[in-house]
Write a protein that holds these residues in place. Structure first.
Motif, PDB file in Angstrom:
ATOM      1  N   MET A   1       5.639 -12.363   9.364  1.00  0.00           N
ATOM      2  CA  MET A   1       5.465 -10.936   9.220  1.00  0.00           C
ATOM      3  C   MET A   1       6.646 -10.376   8.434  1.00  0.00           C
ATOM      4  SD  MET A   1       4.535  -7.939  11.880  1.00  0.00           S
ATOM      5  CE  MET A   1       5.868  -7.996  13.004  1.00  0.00           C
ATOM      6  N   ALA A   2       6.389  -9.346   7.691  1.00  0.00           N
ATOM      7  CA  ALA A   2       7.431  -8.712   6.885  1.00  0.00           C
ATOM      8  C   ALA A   2       8.455  -8.043   7.791  1.00  0.00           C
ATOM      9  CB  ALA A   2       6.814  -7.690   5.944  1.00  0.00           C
ATOM     10  N   LYS A   3       9.721  -8.208   7.448  1.00  0.00           N
ATOM     11  CA  LYS A   3      10.787  -7.624   8.256  1.00  0.00           C
ATOM     12  C   LYS A   3      11.109  -6.208   7.801  1.00  0.00           C
ATOM     13  CE  LYS A   3      12.575 -12.023   9.508  1.00  0.00           C
ATOM     14  NZ  LYS A   3      13.606 -12.951   9.695  1.00  0.00           N
ATOM     15  N   ASN A   4      10.834  -5.900   6.556  1.00  0.00           N
ATOM     16  CA  ASN A   4      11.088  -4.560   6.032  1.00  0.00           C
ATOM     17  C   ASN A   4       9.904  -3.662   6.338  1.00  0.00           C
ATOM     18  OD1 ASN A   4      13.477  -5.518   4.939  1.00  0.00           O
ATOM     19  ND2 ASN A   4      12.527  -6.025   2.995  1.00  0.00           N
ATOM     20  N   LYS A   5      10.233  -2.420   6.632  1.00  0.00           N
ATOM     21  CA  LYS A   5       9.168  -1.442   6.885  1.00  0.00           C
ATOM     22  C   LYS A   5       8.488  -1.099   5.565  1.00  0.00           C
ATOM     23  CE  LYS A   5       8.396   3.090   8.732  1.00  0.00           C
ATOM     24  NZ  LYS A   5       7.897   3.384  10.017  1.00  0.00           N
ATOM     25  N   LEU A   6       7.156  -1.100   5.583  1.00  0.00           N
ATOM     26  CA  LEU A   6       6.385  -0.786   4.382  1.00  0.00           C
ATOM     27  C   LEU A   6       6.129   0.714   4.299  1.00  0.00           C
ATOM     28  CD1 LEU A   6       3.722  -3.626   4.563  1.00  0.00           C
ATOM     29  CD2 LEU A   6       5.721  -3.547   3.089  1.00  0.00           C
ATOM     30  N   ALA A   7       6.115   1.213   3.099  1.00  0.00           N
ATOM     31  CA  ALA A   7       5.736   2.607   2.865  1.00  0.00           C
ATOM     32  C   ALA A   7       4.223   2.724   3.048  1.00  0.00           C
ATOM     33  CB  ALA A   7       6.126   3.031   1.458  1.00  0.00           C
ATOM     34  N   ILE A   8       3.762   3.919   3.326  1.00  0.00           N
ATOM     35  CA  ILE A   8       2.337   4.137   3.584  1.00  0.00           C
ATOM     36  C   ILE A   8       1.474   3.705   2.395  1.00  0.00           C
ATOM     37  CG2 ILE A   8       2.318   6.565   2.887  1.00  0.00           C
ATOM     38  CD1 ILE A   8       0.294   5.055   5.773  1.00  0.00           C
ATOM     39  N   HIS A   9       1.936   3.952   1.176  1.00  0.00           N
ATOM     40  CA  HIS A   9       1.127   3.561   0.015  1.00  0.00           C
ATOM     41  C   HIS A   9       1.037   2.036  -0.096  1.00  0.00           C
ATOM     42  CE1 HIS A   9       5.131   3.254  -1.867  1.00  0.00           C
ATOM     43  NE2 HIS A   9       4.551   2.457  -2.746  1.00  0.00           N
ATOM     44  N   VAL A  11       1.009  -0.042   2.541  1.00  0.00           N
ATOM     45  CA  VAL A  11       0.052  -0.435   3.581  1.00  0.00           C
ATOM     46  C   VAL A  11      -1.377  -0.192   3.091  1.00  0.00           C
ATOM     47  CG1 VAL A  11      -0.770   0.067   5.930  1.00  0.00           C
ATOM     48  CG2 VAL A  11       1.691  -0.030   5.455  1.00  0.00           C
ATOM     49  N   LEU A  12      -1.586   0.949   2.441  1.00  0.00           N
ATOM     50  CA  LEU A  12      -2.917   1.265   1.912  1.00  0.00           C
ATOM     51  C   LEU A  12      -3.341   0.274   0.828  1.00  0.00           C
ATOM     52  CD1 LEU A  12      -2.693   5.154   1.780  1.00  0.00           C
ATOM     53  CD2 LEU A  12      -4.015   3.754   3.385  1.00  0.00           C
ATOM     54  N   GLU A  13      -2.404  -0.137  -0.010  1.00  0.00           N
ATOM     55  CA  GLU A  13      -2.710  -1.126  -1.054  1.00  0.00           C
ATOM     56  C   GLU A  13      -3.109  -2.466  -0.425  1.00  0.00           C
ATOM     57  OE1 GLU A  13      -2.901  -1.000  -4.394  1.00  0.00           O
ATOM     58  OE2 GLU A  13      -2.438   1.130  -4.462  1.00  0.00           O
ATOM     59  N   ILE A  14      -2.399  -2.857   0.611  1.00  0.00           N
ATOM     60  CA  ILE A  14      -2.730  -4.116   1.295  1.00  0.00           C
ATOM     61  C   ILE A  14      -4.109  -4.023   1.925  1.00  0.00           C
ATOM     62  CG2 ILE A  14      -2.104  -5.651   3.203  1.00  0.00           C
ATOM     63  CD1 ILE A  14       0.850  -4.964   2.563  1.00  0.00           C
ATOM     64  N   HIS A  15      -4.415  -2.878   2.542  1.00  0.00           N
ATOM     65  CA  HIS A  15      -5.747  -2.685   3.123  1.00  0.00           C
ATOM     66  C   HIS A  15      -6.831  -2.772   2.047  1.00  0.00           C
ATOM     67  CE1 HIS A  15      -5.370  -1.898   7.397  1.00  0.00           C
ATOM     68  NE2 HIS A  15      -4.221  -1.282   7.151  1.00  0.00           N
ATOM     69  N   GLU A  16      -6.562  -2.196   0.898  1.00  0.00           N
ATOM     70  CA  GLU A  16      -7.533  -2.245  -0.192  1.00  0.00           C
ATOM     71  C   GLU A  16      -7.757  -3.689  -0.664  1.00  0.00           C
ATOM     72  OE1 GLU A  16      -8.316  -0.358  -4.644  1.00  0.00           O
ATOM     73  OE2 GLU A  16      -6.635   0.359  -3.452  1.00  0.00           O
ATOM     74  N   MET A  17      -6.667  -4.439  -0.802  1.00  0.00           N
ATOM     75  CA  MET A  17      -6.800  -5.842  -1.199  1.00  0.00           C
ATOM     76  C   MET A  17      -7.565  -6.640  -0.149  1.00  0.00           C
ATOM     77  SD  MET A  17      -3.232  -6.874  -3.086  1.00  0.00           S
ATOM     78  CE  MET A  17      -2.096  -6.123  -1.926  1.00  0.00           C
ATOM     79  N   GLN A  60      -0.649 -10.800   7.567  1.00  0.00           N
ATOM     80  CA  GLN A  60       0.712 -10.980   8.070  1.00  0.00           C
ATOM     81  C   GLN A  60       1.676  -9.935   7.506  1.00  0.00           C
ATOM     82  OE1 GLN A  60       1.865 -15.011   7.334  1.00  0.00           O
ATOM     83  NE2 GLN A  60       0.327 -15.854   8.715  1.00  0.00           N
ATOM     84  N   LEU A  61       1.347  -9.367   6.366  1.00  0.00           N
ATOM     85  CA  LEU A  61       2.204  -8.348   5.770  1.00  0.00           C
ATOM     86  C   LEU A  61       2.093  -6.996   6.460  1.00  0.00           C
ATOM     87  CD1 LEU A  61       1.601  -9.064   1.974  1.00  0.00           C
ATOM     88  CD2 LEU A  61       3.618  -9.666   3.332  1.00  0.00           C
ATOM     89  N   LEU A  62       0.973  -6.786   7.137  1.00  0.00           N
ATOM     90  CA  LEU A  62       0.750  -5.486   7.777  1.00  0.00           C
ATOM     91  C   LEU A  62       1.586  -5.348   9.030  1.00  0.00           C
ATOM     92  CD1 LEU A  62      -3.116  -5.213   7.400  1.00  0.00           C
ATOM     93  CD2 LEU A  62      -1.379  -3.929   6.145  1.00  0.00           C
ATOM     94  N   PRO A  63       2.042  -4.122   9.311  1.00  0.00           N
ATOM     95  CA  PRO A  63       2.816  -3.903  10.533  1.00  0.00           C
ATOM     96  C   PRO A  63       1.926  -4.092  11.766  1.00  0.00           C
ATOM     97  CG  PRO A  63       2.507  -1.835   9.324  1.00  0.00           C
ATOM     98  CD  PRO A  63       1.905  -2.932   8.508  1.00  0.00           C
ATOM     99  N   ASN A  64       2.536  -4.507  12.872  1.00  0.00           N
ATOM    100  CA  ASN A  64       1.802  -4.673  14.126  1.00  0.00           C
ATOM    101  C   ASN A  64       1.285  -3.334  14.622  1.00  0.00           C
ATOM    102  OD1 ASN A  64       2.149  -7.413  14.336  1.00  0.00           O
ATOM    103  ND2 ASN A  64       3.978  -7.255  15.583  1.00  0.00           N
ATOM    104  N   LYS A  65       0.120  -3.384  15.234  1.00  0.00           N
ATOM    105  CA  LYS A  65      -0.429  -2.176  15.855  1.00  0.00           C
ATOM    106  C   LYS A  65       0.069  -2.149  17.297  1.00  0.00           C
ATOM    107  CE  LYS A  65      -4.622  -2.461  13.121  1.00  0.00           C
ATOM    108  NZ  LYS A  65      -6.049  -2.706  13.165  1.00  0.00           N
TER     109      LYS A  65
END
Length: 66
Positions: A1-9, A11-17, A60-65
Protein backbone atom coordinates in the motif's frame (compact mmCIF):
# COMPACT_ATOMS: atom_id res chain seq x y z
CA UNK A 1 0.00 0.00 0.00
CA UNK A 2 1.16 3.53 -0.69
CA UNK A 3 2.67 5.27 2.32
CA UNK A 4 2.06 8.78 1.02
CA UNK A 5 -1.38 10.29 1.25
CA UNK A 6 -2.97 10.66 -2.18
CA UNK A 7 -4.74 13.80 -3.30
CA UNK A 8 -8.42 13.44 -4.16
CA UNK A 9 -7.77 13.82 -7.90
CA UNK A 10 -5.24 10.97 -7.71
CA UNK A 11 -7.74 8.71 -5.97
CA UNK A 12 -10.33 9.56 -8.63
CA UNK A 13 -7.84 8.77 -11.41
CA UNK A 14 -7.10 5.38 -9.85
CA UNK A 15 -10.83 4.67 -9.58
CA UNK A 16 -11.25 5.57 -13.24
CA UNK A 17 -8.42 3.25 -14.27
CA UNK A 18 -9.91 0.48 -12.14
CA UNK A 19 -13.30 0.92 -13.77
CA UNK A 20 -11.79 0.65 -17.26
CA UNK A 21 -9.64 -2.37 -16.35
CA UNK A 22 -12.58 -4.16 -14.73
CA UNK A 23 -14.83 -3.52 -17.73
CA UNK A 24 -12.14 -4.89 -20.02
CA UNK A 25 -11.73 -7.94 -17.80
CA UNK A 26 -15.45 -8.70 -17.94
CA UNK A 27 -15.45 -8.32 -21.72
CA UNK A 28 -12.41 -10.58 -21.95
CA UNK A 29 -14.00 -13.33 -19.87
CA UNK A 30 -17.19 -13.14 -21.92
CA UNK A 31 -15.27 -13.25 -25.21
CA UNK A 32 -12.77 -15.96 -24.27
CA UNK A 33 -15.05 -18.97 -24.92
CA UNK A 34 -15.74 -17.64 -28.42
CA UNK A 35 -12.07 -17.78 -29.44
CA UNK A 36 -11.35 -20.87 -31.51
CA UNK A 37 -7.70 -20.31 -32.45
CA UNK A 38 -5.36 -21.85 -29.84
CA UNK A 39 -2.66 -19.20 -30.28
CA UNK A 40 -5.19 -16.41 -29.84
CA UNK A 41 -6.67 -18.18 -26.79
CA UNK A 42 -3.23 -18.26 -25.19
CA UNK A 43 -2.77 -14.53 -25.84
CA UNK A 44 -6.24 -13.76 -24.44
CA UNK A 45 -5.59 -15.78 -21.26
CA UNK A 46 -2.27 -14.02 -20.73
CA UNK A 47 -4.00 -10.66 -21.20
CA UNK A 48 -6.66 -11.61 -18.63
CA UNK A 49 -4.00 -12.65 -16.15
CA UNK A 50 -2.08 -9.39 -16.68
CA UNK A 51 -5.27 -7.35 -16.31
CA UNK A 52 -6.13 -9.11 -13.04
CA UNK A 53 -2.62 -8.31 -11.77
CA UNK A 54 -2.99 -4.64 -12.80
CA UNK A 55 -6.32 -4.42 -10.96
CA UNK A 56 -4.74 -5.89 -7.85
CA UNK A 57 -1.87 -3.39 -8.00
CA UNK A 58 -4.21 -0.44 -8.52
CA UNK A 59 -6.33 -1.50 -5.53
CA UNK A 60 -3.22 -1.51 -3.36
CA UNK A 61 -2.65 2.15 -4.19
CA UNK A 62 -6.01 3.19 -2.78
CA UNK A 63 -6.25 4.30 0.84
CA UNK A 64 -7.90 1.89 3.29
CA UNK A 65 -11.55 2.42 4.02
CA UNK A 66 -11.47 2.80 7.79
Amino acid sequence: MAKNKLAIHEVLEIHEMLTLKQAGLVKGYVSEPLIKDEKLQKIARKHLKNTEQAISELKQLLPNKA
